[in-house]
Write a protein that holds these residues in place. Structure first.
Motif, PDB file in Angstrom:
ATOM      1  N   VAL A 257     -42.552 -50.979 -44.618  1.00 17.74           N
ATOM      2  CA  VAL A 257     -41.394 -50.171 -45.008  1.00 17.74           C
ATOM      3  C   VAL A 257     -41.488 -50.824 -46.779  1.00 17.74           C
ATOM      4  O   VAL A 257     -41.275 -49.733 -47.616  1.00 17.74           O
ATOM      5  N   GLU A 258     -41.993 -51.967 -47.033  1.00 27.83           N
ATOM      6  CA  GLU A 258     -42.028 -52.482 -48.545  1.00 27.83           C
ATOM      7  C   GLU A 258     -43.270 -51.520 -49.033  1.00 27.83           C
ATOM      8  O   GLU A 258     -43.286 -51.230 -50.225  1.00 27.83           O
ATOM      9  N   GLN A 259     -44.447 -51.355 -48.367  1.00 33.39           N
ATOM     10  CA  GLN A 259     -45.475 -50.575 -48.921  1.00 33.39           C
ATOM     11  C   GLN A 259     -45.059 -49.146 -48.949  1.00 33.39           C
ATOM     12  O   GLN A 259     -45.251 -48.556 -50.175  1.00 33.39           O
ATOM     13  N   LYS A 260     -44.438 -48.615 -48.319  1.00 32.64           N
ATOM     14  CA  LYS A 260     -43.952 -47.162 -48.321  1.00 32.64           C
ATOM     15  C   LYS A 260     -43.204 -47.052 -49.380  1.00 32.64           C
ATOM     16  O   LYS A 260     -42.877 -45.980 -50.238  1.00 32.64           O
ATOM     17  N   LEU A 261     -42.035 -48.099 -49.792  1.00 29.18           N
ATOM     18  CA  LEU A 261     -40.987 -47.939 -50.708  1.00 29.18           C
ATOM     19  C   LEU A 261     -41.753 -48.109 -51.950  1.00 29.18           C
ATOM     20  O   LEU A 261     -41.188 -47.685 -53.234  1.00 29.18           O
ATOM     21  N   ALA A 262     -42.713 -49.037 -52.034  1.00 29.35           N
ATOM     22  CA  ALA A 262     -43.693 -49.252 -53.374  1.00 29.35           C
ATOM     23  C   ALA A 262     -44.376 -47.649 -53.795  1.00 29.35           C
ATOM     24  O   ALA A 262     -44.133 -47.251 -54.750  1.00 29.35           O
ATOM     25  N   ALA A 263     -44.905 -47.022 -52.660  1.00 27.57           N
ATOM     26  CA  ALA A 263     -45.577 -45.853 -53.019  1.00 27.57           C
ATOM     27  C   ALA A 263     -44.330 -44.814 -53.469  1.00 27.57           C
ATOM     28  O   ALA A 263     -44.666 -43.921 -54.439  1.00 27.57           O
ATOM     29  N   LEU A 264     -43.412 -44.897 -52.598  1.00 24.74           N
ATOM     30  CA  LEU A 264     -42.218 -43.765 -52.823  1.00 24.74           C
ATOM     31  C   LEU A 264     -41.667 -44.106 -54.420  1.00 24.74           C
ATOM     32  O   LEU A 264     -41.285 -43.093 -55.126  1.00 24.74           O
ATOM     33  N   LEU A 265     -41.555 -45.424 -54.803  1.00 20.03           N
ATOM     34  CA  LEU A 265     -40.930 -45.728 -56.174  1.00 20.03           C
ATOM     35  C   LEU A 265     -41.842 -45.181 -57.086  1.00 20.03           C
ATOM     36  O   LEU A 265     -41.653 -44.818 -58.367  1.00 20.03           O
ATOM     37  N   ALA A 266     -43.347 -45.476 -56.960  1.00 19.38           N
ATOM     38  CA  ALA A 266     -44.276 -44.891 -57.981  1.00 19.38           C
ATOM     39  C   ALA A 266     -44.252 -43.572 -58.129  1.00 19.38           C
ATOM     40  O   ALA A 266     -44.419 -42.790 -59.185  1.00 19.38           O
ATOM     41  N   GLU A 267     -44.090 -42.714 -57.005  1.00 23.63           N
ATOM     42  CA  GLU A 267     -43.921 -41.213 -57.232  1.00 23.63           C
ATOM     43  C   GLU A 267     -42.656 -41.142 -57.779  1.00 23.63           C
ATOM     44  O   GLU A 267     -42.726 -39.807 -58.700  1.00 23.63           O
TER      45      GLU A 267
END
Length: 428
Positions: free
Chosen positions: A361-371
């Protein structure tokens, strides 16, 4: 004494009742007037056969400012008997090193014939952190409890009484006004069961008359009948007198006494304790201790051994019962320990799963935040470009209109030139 009953119907059942009873020290003279109190608890357990829990606690009740409760094992505490104990309700919240003393008696009531009710008691016990409950592991065989010919379960309800006192300085005898006559409630239930007019010397409240129902009217035909106090005081005094008398017993009585002792010793100590026959052995010990040994093969040493055996027998039985209770308590705690260990294992496994899911979830959240940041930056640039176009829009719009006029002018001139060339084709 005869009692006339006129009972109402549809009486509501008592589920829980606590009473403070008057008690009298029968070891003191009446002139000393030594009185105390005992707390009586009536617990009616409905739907008894459908109880799924291994153990069941009653509501808490107060005795001399301390909280107590009744603990039962409906299917037995690792035995084929109903198990019942007195428990310190707030033991987990008491300070280190606490202890308290109490005497108690339990009874499982035969609601059809009270004379066959089962009652057992302990004169005094010290409750403490390591022994916060105490009582009877084998109180009543489950086969007897469930026997439809007995009245221990009526309409699938079991009626339990507990008498508890913390005043252990003298022998207590329960005495209430209802000891003189059977209570209205007990009369009504008894009459409803067997349609007989009977008198119980130790009534139990198993129903409470509703205010809208006619109550039972109890009329004493023989008011001079002796009270419970008179009867118990008489027999207590009689027992003391007989114990000091020089009664001569026959050889047949001695043989019968030996047979009783042999029967008792053929049982296990715990079964003997649960049988409630210890008091009946006192007479057997008395007979053998008083029997003239000169005409028998019983030696003086054997007689002395008999004199010491009564107390030793009681001590051995008490030790055996305590050992069973300690083992049962260990088994219970062992089961709790195993359950907790298993739950901890499950929690550890789930914790690792959650940790893994959390990382994903943290990894996905980081990607979403970057996007999201990229979208923001791009949008910001496009907004600036749009705002710049807005400022120059009037100029572009004017130029576009002028370009349209220029196009029309060019097209008109172009057409004129085309028409001229066409007109001179025939002349050349």
């Amino acid at each position: 004494m005869e009692v006339n009953n006129k009972c109402g119907s549809n009486l509501p059942k008592v589920i829980w009742k606590v009473e403070i009873l008057k008690v009298v020290d029968v070891t003191k003279s009446q002139s000393e007037d030594v009185n105390g109190q005992v707390t009586k608890v009536t617990w009616r357990i409905e739907n008894f056969s459908r109880i799924k829990d291994k153990k069941l606690y009653s509501e808490n009740f107060i005795v001399d400012g301390n909280k107590w409760r009744i603990l039962i094992f409906p299917k037995g505490n690792n035995v084929n008997h109903l198990s019942i104990y007195l428990d310190v309700a707030d033991s987990e919240n008491l300070p280190y090193g606490w202890s308290r003393f109490a005497g108690f008696r339990f009874a499982v009531i035969d609601q059809i014939d009270r004379t066959t009710s089962i009652a057992k008691g302990i004169s005094t016990h010290e409750f403490k952190a390591t022994e916060s409950d105490w009582g009877f592991t084998s109180f009543l065989p489950l086969s007897e409890l469930k026997d439809p010919k007995r009245g221990y379960l009526v309409d699938d309800a079991c009626l339990v009484e507990a008498y508890v006192s913390t005043d252990i300085s003298y022998v207590l005898m329960v005495q209430t006004d209802s000891d003189k006559h059977k209570t209205e409630e007990a009369d009504c239930v008894k009459a409803a069961v067997d349609d007989q007019k009977t008198v119980s010397t130790e009534p139990i409240e198993i129903t409470t008359p509703a205010q809208t129902q006619p109550s039972c009217q109890i009329v004493a035909i023989e008011p001079e009948d002796p009270t419970e106090e008179d009867i118990k005081t008489f027999f207590t005094s009689l027992e003391s007198e007989l114990s000091n008398s020089d009664t001569v017993f026959s050889k047949e009585e001695a043989k019968e006494a030996l047979a009783k002792l042999d029967e008792a010793l053929s049982m296990t100590p715990v079964d003997f304790y649960d049988s409630g026959k210890f008091s009946s052995l006192k007479q057997a010990f008395k007979i053998l201790a008083s029997f003239d040994c000169s005409s028998t093969t019983l030696s003086a040493e054997q007689k002395n051994e008999l004199l010491a055996m009564e107390e030793n027998l009681k001590d051995q039985v008490d030790r055996a019962v305590k050992a069973v209770q300690d083992k049962s308590r260990f088994t219970e705690k062992e089961s709790i320990k195993l359950t907790i260990s298993r739950n901890l294992d499950l929690n550890l496994i789930r914790y690792k799963e959650v940790e893994s899911e959390l990382k994903q979830v943290e990894q996905k959240l980081a990607a979403l935040l970057a996007e999201r940041k990229g979208i923001f930056q791009g949008s910001k640039e496009m907004k600036k470009e749009l705002e710049a176009l807005g400022k120059e829009w009037a100029e572009y719009e004017g130029n576009a209109k002028a370009a349209e006029e220029e196009e029309r002018s060019v097209e008109a001139e172009w057409g004129r030139m085309k028409d001229f060339i066409s007109s001179i084709k025939g002349k050349i």
